[in-house]
Write a protein that holds these residues in place. Structure first.
Motif, PDB file in Angstrom:
ATOM      1  N   ASP A   1      75.872 -28.578   5.110  1.00 53.06           N
ATOM      2  CA  ASP A   1      74.448 -28.658   4.814  1.00 53.06           C
ATOM      3  C   ASP A   1      73.739 -27.513   5.518  1.00 53.06           C
ATOM      4  O   ASP A   1      74.157 -27.088   6.605  1.00 53.06           O
ATOM      5  N   ASN A   2      72.716 -26.993   4.890  1.00 56.82           N
ATOM      6  CA  ASN A   2      71.861 -25.990   5.516  1.00 56.82           C
ATOM      7  C   ASN A   2      70.579 -26.698   5.946  1.00 56.82           C
ATOM      8  O   ASN A   2      69.714 -26.973   5.114  1.00 56.82           O
ATOM      9  N   LEU A   3      70.457 -26.983   7.217  1.00 56.73           N
ATOM     10  CA  LEU A   3      69.393 -27.845   7.719  1.00 56.73           C
ATOM     11  C   LEU A   3      68.258 -27.008   8.290  1.00 56.73           C
ATOM     12  O   LEU A   3      68.478 -26.145   9.148  1.00 56.73           O
ATOM     13  N   THR A   4      67.043 -27.275   7.824  1.00 58.62           N
ATOM     14  CA  THR A   4      65.860 -26.566   8.340  1.00 58.62           C
ATOM     15  C   THR A   4      65.485 -27.123   9.702  1.00 58.62           C
ATOM     16  O   THR A   4      65.395 -28.342   9.888  1.00 58.62           O
ATOM     17  N   GLN A   5      65.243 -26.227  10.660  1.00 58.86           N
ATOM     18  CA  GLN A   5      64.902 -26.618  12.021  1.00 58.86           C
ATOM     19  C   GLN A   5      63.391 -26.621  12.219  1.00 58.86           C
ATOM     20  O   GLN A   5      62.630 -26.151  11.360  1.00 58.86           O
TER      21      GLN A   5
ATOM     22  N   SER B   1      63.635 -22.050  10.978  1.00 59.25           N
ATOM     23  CA  SER B   1      64.919 -21.388  10.737  1.00 59.25           C
ATOM     24  C   SER B   1      65.889 -22.357  10.055  1.00 59.25           C
ATOM     25  O   SER B   1      65.662 -23.567  10.013  1.00 59.25           O
ATOM     26  N   THR B   2      66.970 -21.794   9.546  1.00 62.71           N
ATOM     27  CA  THR B   2      67.985 -22.602   8.872  1.00 62.71           C
ATOM     28  C   THR B   2      69.283 -22.573   9.661  1.00 62.71           C
ATOM     29  O   THR B   2      69.806 -21.496   9.972  1.00 62.71           O
ATOM     30  N   TYR B   3      69.764 -23.763  10.007  1.00 59.32           N
ATOM     31  CA  TYR B   3      71.071 -23.868  10.671  1.00 59.32           C
ATOM     32  C   TYR B   3      72.101 -24.056   9.561  1.00 59.32           C
ATOM     33  O   TYR B   3      72.113 -25.084   8.874  1.00 59.32           O
ATOM     34  N   LYS B   4      72.950 -23.055   9.380  1.00 63.04           N
ATOM     35  CA  LYS B   4      73.834 -23.036   8.219  1.00 63.04           C
ATOM     36  C   LYS B   4      75.120 -23.801   8.468  1.00 63.04           C
ATOM     37  O   LYS B   4      75.687 -23.770   9.557  1.00 63.04           O
TER      38      LYS B   4
ATOM     39  N   CYS C   1      76.035 -26.790   8.886  1.00 65.94           N
ATOM     40  CA  CYS C   1      76.265 -27.932   9.776  1.00 65.94           C
ATOM     41  C   CYS C   1      76.878 -29.055   8.945  1.00 65.94           C
ATOM     42  O   CYS C   1      76.958 -28.965   7.711  1.00 65.94           O
TER      43      CYS C   1
ATOM     44  N   SER D   1      68.185 -32.587  14.566  1.00 61.40           N
ATOM     45  CA  SER D   1      68.193 -33.335  13.315  1.00 61.40           C
ATOM     46  C   SER D   1      67.767 -34.768  13.614  1.00 61.40           C
ATOM     47  O   SER D   1      67.872 -35.238  14.743  1.00 61.40           O
TER      48      SER D   1
END
Length: 905
Positions: A651-655, A659-662, A664, A699
């Motif tokens: 998942d690419n989670l928006t912080q 920013s995007t944590y790729k 995860c 998250s």
């Protein structure tokens, strides 16, 4: 406004100044009513019985018209001398013959551990009668006239120590009778017309004196009242310690105080009166030393007996621990005595720390959300419109109590969807449903006395270490399932008189209505808070007004959950649990505990729990273990199971910072059993993290599901999980070595490897070098160091051989005879390039050093071996004939590679 209800309570919970409402009672001593109300004297302890009683609860007689009395009255709780305080009290002294009235009173701080009464649970300390004022020891003891000066003082100290007195004390004395031969000699200048006096004293043997009077030597006690303490700090020895004289000995002696005693039955200027005393204690910033100041009498002299001018004096600065003991606490109270002469004396306490008010109100966050209220987490919490992109319902679990309290001050109002304004907080909440979330607030009010009393504008005290407690009734629970509330206020200072819109100090807590079942004849859920604390005041809790919650008794519409998910870093040997982990490194091992607490009457079915991980080691489900109520949750890559299982997806989670944590890992636990009403079901997890990205990862997990028979999915959020990452790691990738198959072996020879291998995910060998050229060298291992800054410590890599081959990659060597075993014809030997050989022995953990980084810390490094440097196979003897059908006997060794660093990566 809502706050007016809280202030109404304050009026009943605060000591009000002004004229006493107590009618003068009939008493044999004719003591008038005190000028102010105050705490009951039942809060004081004393030895034996008091000498007399009056009808005023805030008055205590100290001495009556009797000879040879000694009394001590002590507030039941100790004072913390490392913190400042102010006391206001009144003293009353009367006599038919004021010039002969004796002996006097003291206000004393003391920690006499020898005069405690376990039955009364307090101090019963007293000193000697007469001139010792009920606090000091006996001074009327002979001193040898012809002894050396130092012997005179030594004998005087011994005699004083042997007499009965209050130990570990400092006194403020009110002494109307001048004992010029003993106690008070040389404490008033010889030309002073007024002999009655006030003074601070330290009643121990180190602060008494020896003086000459009428040809003989006697004992006395040093008096202080000035602001410079040469005599106190540097008490001279020998002859200079005798005959201290006020006016000649610097800053020594009492402060004259005329008209301490009023004339009984007089109605003129000399009538006896209640005279005010304000006593202020000031410790140093570090709490090591402290001093006191005192004022006696009204600033308006016309209110004082015979119109004397207000008297002010200062104590020496003393070492608190040396004087009162290491706990730095003391009892406070009054002492008094008579001897051959006598007087009537009494005290009345007026202002004592520890009497502020406490109020309690509540807001139904769930109903406020239905009426249109929205809260944003921005700026610490603020009210926003429904259209704001960051708008949250006020009962959203992600909103902390602190954010809600910041957004909703105690007098807050809001405009609802119907256009009307409503107060947020109330004393009575109607139409509450089971599952509603409430924000309760506790407000502490503490004012300077000047708000009610213009005469003394600076009377007031901090309220220290205040605990506000609430034992919730059965229908209410905190969101973590507890019913015990303990809110802590370290310091509640008084509010200045001219403060605009005085704001109380406030704390809050969230609770849920978990049941609408009431007792017989009960129409509401009722509870209060109680506040207790202070540095030395009465610690009987002050109770707030009640908050009433009136249930709607409607059937609950949906379940209500609180999820208090927390984490623990096992690798860092973390003992506590938290929703924030700091300094998380690649490959750390993390525990999770996830209680799903259903505090409603409605079960949840078709439950799914979703949470996120920054990484999983090797992207391998084997490195993630999940359990529900102790039962293993299986991994199902196909997601076809109808039972309990979990899935993993990237998942690419928006912080929070956009920013995007790729890539995860999104973990979804499906097929949860029914989560019953009023129950807690527990999910646990353990993960070995992989390589992390960036500096942080955050998250918010969630639980979804439906009520039985409903198709509407409800969502419940847990606590936001935050990883503060220490991104980067030190990794090595060692090769496997193939020494080939040979028809002939030369004993005592050394063989170089023929090929090197790595292994794929299935464990199949992958050749990396077709044929090794010993002259040019070959790669033994590669090193990848992605640590940053100060984390890049020096390291070394060592090599050893496992006991057997059971842990070899994919079982490659499990059927091979172990190289280096006692019966094996072969042994591995490491050549360090300096001519030294290091044989490896199975299971010996030799840890032979094969690489040291020194100051060389490259990002990528290839460690190469050659014909002089590296791991060779020693032929110890000619092997036996082959035993396998194809004529080949396999030998193998499993190697352990160890990275040694000041911080293990």
């Amino acid at each position: 406004m809502l706050v007016s209800g809280a202030l109404a309570f304050l009026a009943t919970g605060t000591l009000l100044s002004g004229a006493s409402s107590i009618a003068q009672a009939s008493n044999e001593l004719n003591i008038p009513a005190p000028p102010e109300s105050g705490p009951s004297m039942s809060n004081f302890t004393y030895k034996n019985n008091p000498p007399a009683a009056v009808d005023y609860p805030n008055v205590q007689v100290v001495t009556d018209d009797s000879k040879s009395q000694s009394r001590g009255l002590w507030w039941k709780n100790k004072v913390d001398l490392t913190r400042p305080f102010t006391l206001k009290f009144y003293i009353y002294i009367a006599s038919d013959n004021p010039a002969e009235a004796a002996d006097g009173l003291t206000f004393t701080l003391q920690n006499d551990q020898d005069q405690l009464d376990t039955t009364k649970k307090g101090s019963v300390a007293t000193g000697t009668i007469g001139e010792s004022l009920g606090a000091y020891g006996d001074f009327r003891q002979s001193i040898p006239q012809f002894a050396l000066d130092r012997v005179k003082l030594s004998r005087a100290k011994d005699a004083y120590n042997a007499s009965h007195h209050i130990k570990n004390a400092m006194s403020l004395e009110f002494d109307p009778y001048f004992n010029g031969d003993y106690t008070d000699a040389y404490q008033i200048p010889s030309n002073a017309q007024v002999k009655s006096h006030l003074a601070f004293t330290i009643p121990d043997a180190d602060h008494i004196n020896v003086h000459k009077y009428d040809g003989a030597y006697y004992m006395g006690i040093n008096h202080y009242g000035s602001t410079d303490w040469d005599w106190f700090k540097n008490i001279p020895e020998g002859a200079d310690s005798l005959n201290p004289v006020p006016g000649m000995t610097k800053n020594y002696g009492a402060v004259p105080a005329p008209s301490l005693v009023g004339k009984t039955d007089s109605s003129g200027p000399d009538k006896p009166r209640w005279e005010p005393v304000i006593y202020k204690w000031t410790p140093s910033a570090d709490g090591e030393t402290g001093s006191a100041t005192a004022t006696f009498g009204y600033s308006d002299s016309s209110k004082n007996t015979n119109g004397f001018q207000q008297v002010k004096l200062n104590s020496p600065e003393i070492n608190i621990a040396d004087k009162f003991g290491p706990e730095k606490t003391a009892y406070w109270g009054m002492t008094g005595s008579t001897g051959n002469n006598y007087m009537v004396s009494a005290i009345s306490a007026s202002d004592i720390p520890g009497t502020p008010g406490v109020s309690k109100t509540a807001a139904d966050l769930t109903k406020l959300g239905q009426q249109g209220l929205r809260i944003s987490k921005a700026d610490g919490g603020k009210v926003v419109s429904k259209n704001d992109p960051d708008a949250l319902l006020p009962d959203d679990h992600s909103l902390t109590t602190e954010e809600l309290m910041h957004a909703l001050p105690f007098d807050a109002q809001f405009t609802a969807d119907d256009g009307n304004k409503y107060p947020i907080f109330r004393n009575k909440i109607y139409d509450a449903d089971v599952g509603d979330i409430f924000l309760y607030r506790s407000d502490i009010y503490n004012y300077y006395d000047s708000i009610y009393n213009e005469k003394d504008p600076n009377i007031g005290n901090h309220w220290y270490d205040v605990h506000v407690t609430d034992d919730l009734p059965s229908q209410l629970r905190l969101l973590n399932g507890s019913k015990d509330v303990d809110l802590f206020y370290p310091d509640i200072p008084p509010i200045e008189k001219d403060t605009e819109s005085p704001t109380p100090q406030s704390h809050g807590f969230k609770a849920a209505l978990v049941s609408d079942q009431l007792n017989d004849n009960q129409q509401a859920v009722i509870n209060t808070v109680k506040a207790s604390g202070s540095n030395f005041a009465d610690k009987t809790p002050i109770e707030s007004s009640a908050v009433q919650v009136i249930p709607s008794h409607r059937p609950p519409g949906r379940p209500a959950f609180y999820i208090n998910n927390q984490m623990q870093n096992v690798t860092q040997q973390m003992q506590d649990w938290s929703d924030t982990l700091n300094n998380v490194r690649d490959y750390d091992n993390i525990n999770y505990r996830i209680p799903l607490y259903n505090f409603s009457q409605v079960p949840l079915v078709n439950g799914q729990y979703t949470f996120y991980l920054p990484s999983i080691k090797g992207n391998n489900p084997a490195n993630l273990k999940l359990q529900f109520e102790g039962q293993d949750i299986p991994y199902d890559a196909t997601d076809k199971s109808s039972g309990l299982h979990y899935t993993i997806s990237d998942d690419n989670l928006t912080q929070n910072d956009g920013s995007t944590y790729k890539n995860c890992k999104k973990i979804v636990i499906k097929g949860l059993p029914t989560l019953d009403a009023y129950s807690t079901k527990n999910i646990t997890a353990n993960v070995n993290l992989g390589e992390n990205e960036g500096k942080s990862f955050a998250s918010t997990p969630k639980l979804t599901g439906q009520s039985q028979g409903s198709t509407i999915t409800s969502t419940y959020y847990g606590q936001t999980e935050v990883y503060n990452l220490n991104a980067g790691s030190l990794k090595i990738a060692p090769m496997s070595f193939e020494y080939g198959t040979h028809a002939f072996f030369a004993p005592n020879s050394y063989m170089l490897p023929m090929d090197t291998y790595t292994f794929d995910e299935a464990g199949n060998p992958v050749k990396t070098t077709p044929t090794i050229d010993p002259q040019r060298g070959y790669q033994a291992l590669s090193i990848k160091d992605t640590r940053k800054g100060s984390d890049r410590k020096e390291y070394s890599i060592s090599l050893s051989q496992a006991q057997d081959n059971s842990e070899s990659v994919a079982g490659q060597l499990i059927n091979s005879d172990v190289i280096g075993a006692k019966e094996s014809p072969f042994q591995l030997v490491y050549f360090d390039g300096k001519g030294d050989k290091h044989p490896l022995t199975p299971g010996n953990n030799d840890n032979v050093n094969v690489y040291s980084s020194g100051d060389d810390l490259p990002n990528l490094k290839s460690v190469d071996w050659n014909n002089k440097y590296g791991l060779k196979l020693n032929v110890r003897k000619t092997p036996d004939a082959p035993r396998t059908k194809n004529g080949i006997q396999d030998y193998g060794a499993t190697l352990n590679w160890t990275v040694n660093s000041t911080e293990t990566p």
